[in-house]
Design a protein around this motif. Sequence first.
Motif, PDB file in Angstrom:
ATOM      1  N   GLU A  33       0.807  -1.218   0.000  1.00 49.72           N
ATOM      2  CA  GLU A  33       0.000   0.000   0.000  1.00 49.72           C
ATOM      3  C   GLU A  33       0.839   1.266   0.000  1.00 49.72           C
ATOM      4  O   GLU A  33       0.370   2.318  -0.437  1.00 49.72           O
ATOM      5  CB  GLU A  33      -0.940   0.014   1.212  1.00 49.72           C
ATOM      6  CG  GLU A  33      -1.933  -1.145   1.214  1.00 49.72           C
ATOM      7  CD  GLU A  33      -2.847  -1.119   2.419  1.00 49.72           C
ATOM      8  OE1 GLU A  33      -2.645  -0.244   3.313  1.00 49.72           O
ATOM      9  OE2 GLU A  33      -3.764  -1.952   2.481  1.00 49.72           O
ATOM     10  N   ARG A  34       2.067   1.168   0.514  1.00 52.32           N
ATOM     11  CA  ARG A  34       2.901   2.370   0.620  1.00 52.32           C
ATOM     12  C   ARG A  34       4.343   2.001   0.321  1.00 52.32           C
ATOM     13  O   ARG A  34       4.786   0.893   0.633  1.00 52.32           O
ATOM     14  CB  ARG A  34       2.781   2.961   2.030  1.00 52.32           C
ATOM     15  CG  ARG A  34       3.282   4.376   2.153  1.00 52.32           C
ATOM     16  CD  ARG A  34       2.917   4.954   3.508  1.00 52.32           C
ATOM     17  NE  ARG A  34       3.684   4.363   4.581  1.00 52.32           N
ATOM     18  CZ  ARG A  34       3.237   4.135   5.807  1.00 52.32           C
ATOM     19  NH1 ARG A  34       2.000   4.417   6.114  1.00 52.32           N
ATOM     20  NH2 ARG A  34       4.007   3.617   6.727  1.00 52.32           N
ATOM     21  N   ILE A  35       5.060   2.945  -0.284  1.00 52.72           N
ATOM     22  CA  ILE A  35       6.442   2.649  -0.656  1.00 52.72           C
ATOM     23  C   ILE A  35       7.300   3.901  -0.562  1.00 52.72           C
ATOM     24  O   ILE A  35       6.830   5.015  -0.844  1.00 52.72           O
ATOM     25  CB  ILE A  35       6.508   2.051  -2.087  1.00 52.72           C
ATOM     26  CG1 ILE A  35       7.895   1.450  -2.363  1.00 52.72           C
ATOM     27  CG2 ILE A  35       6.128   3.100  -3.137  1.00 52.72           C
ATOM     28  CD1 ILE A  35       7.943   0.596  -3.605  1.00 52.72           C
ATOM     29  N   GLN A  36       8.544   3.722  -0.135  1.00 53.35           N
ATOM     30  CA  GLN A  36       9.518   4.809  -0.087  1.00 53.35           C
ATOM     31  C   GLN A  36      10.256   4.874  -1.421  1.00 53.35           C
ATOM     32  O   GLN A  36      10.348   3.879  -2.148  1.00 53.35           O
ATOM     33  CB  GLN A  36      10.519   4.568   1.045  1.00 53.35           C
ATOM     34  CG  GLN A  36       9.902   4.482   2.426  1.00 53.35           C
ATOM     35  CD  GLN A  36       9.606   5.844   3.020  1.00 53.35           C
ATOM     36  OE1 GLN A  36      10.051   6.865   2.501  1.00 53.35           O
ATOM     37  NE2 GLN A  36       8.850   5.864   4.112  1.00 53.35           N
ATOM     38  N   SER A  37      10.810   6.034  -1.735  1.00 53.59           N
ATOM     39  CA  SER A  37      11.484   6.201  -3.022  1.00 53.59           C
ATOM     40  C   SER A  37      12.686   5.273  -3.155  1.00 53.59           C
ATOM     41  O   SER A  37      12.958   4.744  -4.234  1.00 53.59           O
ATOM     42  CB  SER A  37      11.916   7.655  -3.224  1.00 53.59           C
ATOM     43  OG  SER A  37      12.813   8.063  -2.192  1.00 53.59           O
ATOM     44  N   HIS A  38      13.419   5.041  -2.031  1.00 57.97           N
ATOM     45  CA  HIS A  38      14.592   4.177  -2.137  1.00 57.97           C
ATOM     46  C   HIS A  38      14.194   2.725  -2.395  1.00 57.97           C
ATOM     47  O   HIS A  38      14.894   1.987  -3.081  1.00 57.97           O
ATOM     48  CB  HIS A  38      15.464   4.282  -0.875  1.00 57.97           C
ATOM     49  CG  HIS A  38      14.832   3.735   0.366  1.00 57.97           C
ATOM     50  ND1 HIS A  38      14.031   4.491   1.184  1.00 57.97           N
ATOM     51  CD2 HIS A  38      14.881   2.490   0.917  1.00 57.97           C
ATOM     52  CE1 HIS A  38      13.616   3.748   2.208  1.00 57.97           C
ATOM     53  NE2 HIS A  38      14.109   2.536   2.065  1.00 57.97           N
ATOM     54  N   THR A  39      13.048   2.312  -1.862  1.00 57.37           N
ATOM     55  CA  THR A  39      12.555   0.957  -2.125  1.00 57.37           C
ATOM     56  C   THR A  39      12.065   0.834  -3.559  1.00 57.37           C
ATOM     57  O   THR A  39      12.318  -0.160  -4.249  1.00 57.37           O
ATOM     58  CB  THR A  39      11.409   0.605  -1.162  1.00 57.37           C
ATOM     59  OG1 THR A  39      11.846   0.802   0.181  1.00 57.37           O
ATOM     60  CG2 THR A  39      10.983  -0.850  -1.336  1.00 57.37           C
ATOM     61  N   PHE A  40      11.356   1.864  -4.028  1.00 61.48           N
ATOM     62  CA  PHE A  40      10.873   1.873  -5.408  1.00 61.48           C
ATOM     63  C   PHE A  40      12.047   1.891  -6.376  1.00 61.48           C
ATOM     64  O   PHE A  40      11.986   1.320  -7.463  1.00 61.48           O
ATOM     65  CB  PHE A  40       9.973   3.082  -5.633  1.00 61.48           C
ATOM     66  CG  PHE A  40       9.103   2.980  -6.861  1.00 61.48           C
ATOM     67  CD1 PHE A  40       8.428   1.814  -7.159  1.00 61.48           C
ATOM     68  CD2 PHE A  40       8.955   4.064  -7.714  1.00 61.48           C
ATOM     69  CE1 PHE A  40       7.616   1.722  -8.285  1.00 61.48           C
ATOM     70  CE2 PHE A  40       8.161   3.980  -8.841  1.00 61.48           C
ATOM     71  CZ  PHE A  40       7.487   2.798  -9.127  1.00 61.48           C
ATOM     72  N   SER A  41      13.148   2.515  -5.950  1.00 63.10           N
ATOM     73  CA  SER A  41      14.357   2.541  -6.763  1.00 63.10           C
ATOM     74  C   SER A  41      14.906   1.133  -6.958  1.00 63.10           C
ATOM     75  O   SER A  41      15.347   0.773  -8.049  1.00 63.10           O
ATOM     76  CB  SER A  41      15.418   3.429  -6.107  1.00 63.10           C
ATOM     77  OG  SER A  41      16.652   3.336  -6.766  1.00 63.10           O
ATOM     78  N   GLU A  42      14.881   0.330  -5.909  1.00 57.52           N
ATOM     79  CA  GLU A  42      15.360  -1.046  -6.009  1.00 57.52           C
ATOM     80  C   GLU A  42      14.492  -1.861  -6.962  1.00 57.52           C
ATOM     81  O   GLU A  42      14.993  -2.724  -7.691  1.00 57.52           O
ATOM     82  CB  GLU A  42      15.367  -1.697  -4.621  1.00 57.52           C
ATOM     83  CG  GLU A  42      16.364  -1.053  -3.651  1.00 57.52           C
ATOM     84  CD  GLU A  42      16.238  -1.608  -2.247  1.00 57.52           C
ATOM     85  OE1 GLU A  42      15.374  -2.488  -2.036  1.00 57.52           O
ATOM     86  OE2 GLU A  42      16.981  -1.167  -1.360  1.00 57.52           O
ATOM     87  N   VAL A  43      13.204  -1.566  -6.980  1.00 54.13           N
ATOM     88  CA  VAL A  43      12.270  -2.305  -7.842  1.00 54.13           C
ATOM     89  C   VAL A  43      12.436  -1.914  -9.301  1.00 54.13           C
ATOM     90  O   VAL A  43      12.472  -2.760 -10.194  1.00 54.13           O
ATOM     91  CB  VAL A  43      10.819  -2.051  -7.387  1.00 54.13           C
ATOM     92  CG1 VAL A  43       9.825  -2.676  -8.362  1.00 54.13           C
ATOM     93  CG2 VAL A  43      10.594  -2.589  -5.981  1.00 54.13           C
ATOM     94  N   THR A  44      12.557  -0.616  -9.550  1.00 57.68           N
ATOM     95  CA  THR A  44      12.574  -0.113 -10.931  1.00 57.68           C
ATOM     96  C   THR A  44      13.968   0.018 -11.518  1.00 57.68           C
ATOM     97  O   THR A  44      14.111   0.207 -12.722  1.00 57.68           O
ATOM     98  CB  THR A  44      11.911   1.272 -10.987  1.00 57.68           C
ATOM     99  OG1 THR A  44      12.658   2.190 -10.151  1.00 57.68           O
ATOM    100  CG2 THR A  44      10.467   1.203 -10.511  1.00 57.68           C
ATOM    101  N   GLN A  45      15.003  -0.034 -10.650  1.00 58.80           N
ATOM    102  CA  GLN A  45      16.383   0.190 -11.086  1.00 58.80           C
ATOM    103  C   GLN A  45      16.585   1.619 -11.596  1.00 58.80           C
ATOM    104  O   GLN A  45      17.435   1.868 -12.448  1.00 58.80           O
ATOM    105  CB  GLN A  45      16.792  -0.815 -12.166  1.00 58.80           C
ATOM    106  CG  GLN A  45      16.793  -2.259 -11.699  1.00 58.80           C
ATOM    107  CD  GLN A  45      17.801  -2.507 -10.578  1.00 58.80           C
ATOM    108  OE1 GLN A  45      18.991  -2.302 -10.754  1.00 58.80           O
ATOM    109  NE2 GLN A  45      17.332  -2.945  -9.416  1.00 58.80           N
ATOM    110  N   VAL A  46      15.805   2.551 -11.056  1.00 60.20           N
ATOM    111  CA  VAL A  46      15.951   3.980 -11.336  1.00 60.20           C
ATOM    112  C   VAL A  46      16.408   4.642 -10.041  1.00 60.20           C
ATOM    113  O   VAL A  46      15.832   4.382  -8.983  1.00 60.20           O
ATOM    114  CB  VAL A  46      14.618   4.608 -11.800  1.00 60.20           C
ATOM    115  CG1 VAL A  46      14.781   6.111 -12.013  1.00 60.20           C
ATOM    116  CG2 VAL A  46      14.134   3.942 -13.081  1.00 60.20           C
TER     117      VAL A  46
END
Length: 213
Positions: A33-46
């Motif tokens: 439901e919620r995500i931090q930018s650093h975690t989303f970075s790991e997912v997207t490789q951005v």
Amino acid sequence: MNTTEEKKIPKATAKRFPLYLRYLKMLQSEGIERIQSHTFSEVTQVPSATIRRDFSYIGELGRSGFGYEVNKLIEVFGSFLNIETEEKIALVGCGNLGRALLNNNFRRNDNLQIICAFDSNPEVIGQKISGVEVFDIADFPEIVKEQNIMLAISTVPSQFAQDAVEKIVEGNVKAILSFAPDRVKVPADVTVQYIDLTNEVQTLLFYEQIQRK
């Protein structure tokens, strides 16, 4: 305040928006439901800094220490990318690459659909490839105007790309995706996006070689 009107979104940023939406939907399907930018970075490789900058072009989407609500981001990016509107696409060039695109035909995107294809080869004209009829390229302007198509994909080789694009422009199509790397001349109100497969492979090999060192 309409942030997107006040800030001109760079092309590189706009190209990442569909990527963000795809991964956000994946996270949603996993119950996140919620995500931090650093975690989303790991997912997207951005890089996380790039993600925060990209998001800022749309507006205040998250809060410091809280992160981003996945459902809200999906709603915002979905609205921005207009995913509820069906976009009809014309394909020009039914060689190996064109046939591959027709066989796939945006299966993961219900709002994107190639509905007609065009070629100059008499042996191909009149065929149906994955249910899509192939028409004579000479009929392109008339057919796309009837179908109200505003986007075309060209898989025509570089030596024929300019002629193909001119026929596409005759049909009042304003957005063209070209798989020929050589630049073509178009009116100022027409946007052409180029995909250079050779360049992409060479870039990939470059980074792969760096990883091996």
